[in-house]
Design an enzyme around this catalytic site. Structure first.
Site: not given
Ligand code: NAD
Length: 308
Positions: A110, A184
């Site tokens: 997002s 989104k």
């Molecule tokens: P999360 O924090 O669980 O996962 C993010 C991952 O990215 C982590 O494993 C982290 O180690 C990795 N990361 C961070 N910086 C990095 C880099 N520079 N290089 C490589 N890896 C890196 O987050 P999430 O809940 O999976 O959400 C991810 C995206 O999806 C966000 O933008 C969030 O807003 C969106 N989103 C989340 C949900 C939800 O319910 N969790 C739903 C819809 C959308």
């Protein structure tokens, strides 16, 4: 800008890189492997890639340029657009260093819609295509493969990569690059406002002597029902679990992005700005890593404090 027609992606001919194997990326990339795609993953947290390979198999890249060099398309599922930009073309190790001309990046995070348009233009100059394809449906939808996917970008390009997105959920082509990200964050504004409205109603109900579960049950049979009353209050809030898997800081970020879009489009969005203020205060009080459903506890406690 017209895109040279290319055959649709297929498991036999298209290698997928996946960056960000967190709460959402883990099950999403897992669906790709189960559907037969060749997937290489990368995450800055080695525990995440280890857990992924243990669960599904696939390859792990040791860096971003290496991942780019072994991928025809790279999916990013990262916290925000600034990190996506860094991963794509910042620092000493990035995807662009490895990607061939004609390769593509699909940003499913997002991210900020305006930043996506800027990144798309810079990548285009290097011969790399960008699509935005953020999702809605939470960890539950990611695990089930039923996410709503909001695709922005050239339509022919979106069609080319539609088979890649198919195992992850339902695709909706919204419009030009960035419009998936705009859709989104606007969705999440409505979702965040609905959650806070329900939390305030439950608190008022409690003080009036109404059992919270009974109030949620009757709202769910009435016109006030929303995704939070149906899928969050009984499941994560009233039972005190607060473990939906979506961080409060990420929701506050989405809301801020939605208000940025509203400002850019000259829409006052007064309710949205009031809602953003409340989510920012909640983030300050409980921390961005807390589950976003904790906002209901914040509404409760904040309101107790203000009553003295
Ligand atoms: P999360 O924090 O669980 O996962 C993010 C991952 O990215 C982590 O494993 C982290 O180690 C990795 N990361 C961070 N910086 C990095 C880099 N520079 N290089 C490589 N890896 C890196 O987050 P999430 O809940 O999976 O959400 C991810 C995206 O999806 C966000 O933008 C969030 O807003 C969106 N989103 C989340 C949900 C939800 O319910 N969790 C739903 C819809 C959308």
């Amino acid at each position: 800008m017209a895109v040279t027609p290319q055959p649709a992606a297929s498991p036999g001919s298209t290698r997928i890189g996946f960056v960000g194997i967190g709460n959402m990326g883990h099950p999403m990339a897992g669906h790709l492997i189960r559907a037969g795609w060749k997937v290489t993953v990368y995450d800055t947290a080695p525990a995440m890639t280890r857990a992924f390979v243990d669960a599904y198999g696939g390859e792990v890249a040791s860096g971003l340029a290496e991942l780019g060099a072994t991928s025809d398309v790279v999916i990013t599922m990262l916290p925000d657009g600034k990190i996506v930009r860094q991963v794509a073309m910042g620092g000493s190790d990035n995807l662009v260093k490895g990607l061939r001309r004609g390769a593509a990046i699909i940003d499913m995070s997002s991210s900020a819609p305006v930043g996506t348009r800027e990144l798309g233009a810079e990548l285009k100059a290097k011969g790399i295509d960008l699509l935005d394809a953020p999702v809605s449906g939470g960890v539950k939808g990611a695990v089930a493969g039923t996410l709503a996917i909001m695709v922005g970008g050239d339509e022919a390009l979106a069609q080319r990569f539609d088979p890649v997105l198919a195992p992850i959920g339902r695709r909706f082509h919204i419009g030009a690059l960035g419009s998936g990200h705009a859709a989104k964050v606007l969705n999440n504004y409505v979702s965040a406002a609905g959650l806070v409205a329900a939390a305030e109603a439950v608190l008022v109900g409690q003080r009036f002597g109404i059992d919270s579960q009974k109030l949620i049950d009757v709202i769910n049979a009435s016109t006030g029902r929303n995704n939070s009353t149906e899928n969050k209050f009984s499941q994560f809030i009233l039972n005190g679990k607060f473990n939906s898997g979506f961080a409060l800081g990420l929701m506050a970020k989405d809301l801020a992005l939605a208000m940025e879009v509203a400002d850019a489009c000259d829409v006052p969005a007064e309710l949205g700005h009031a809602c953003l203020e409340l989510w920012k205060q909640a983030e300050k009080a409980v921390g961005g890593a807390a589950d976003h459903t904790e906002v209901a506890r914040y509404v409760n406690e904040h309101s107790s404090r203000s009553k003295g």
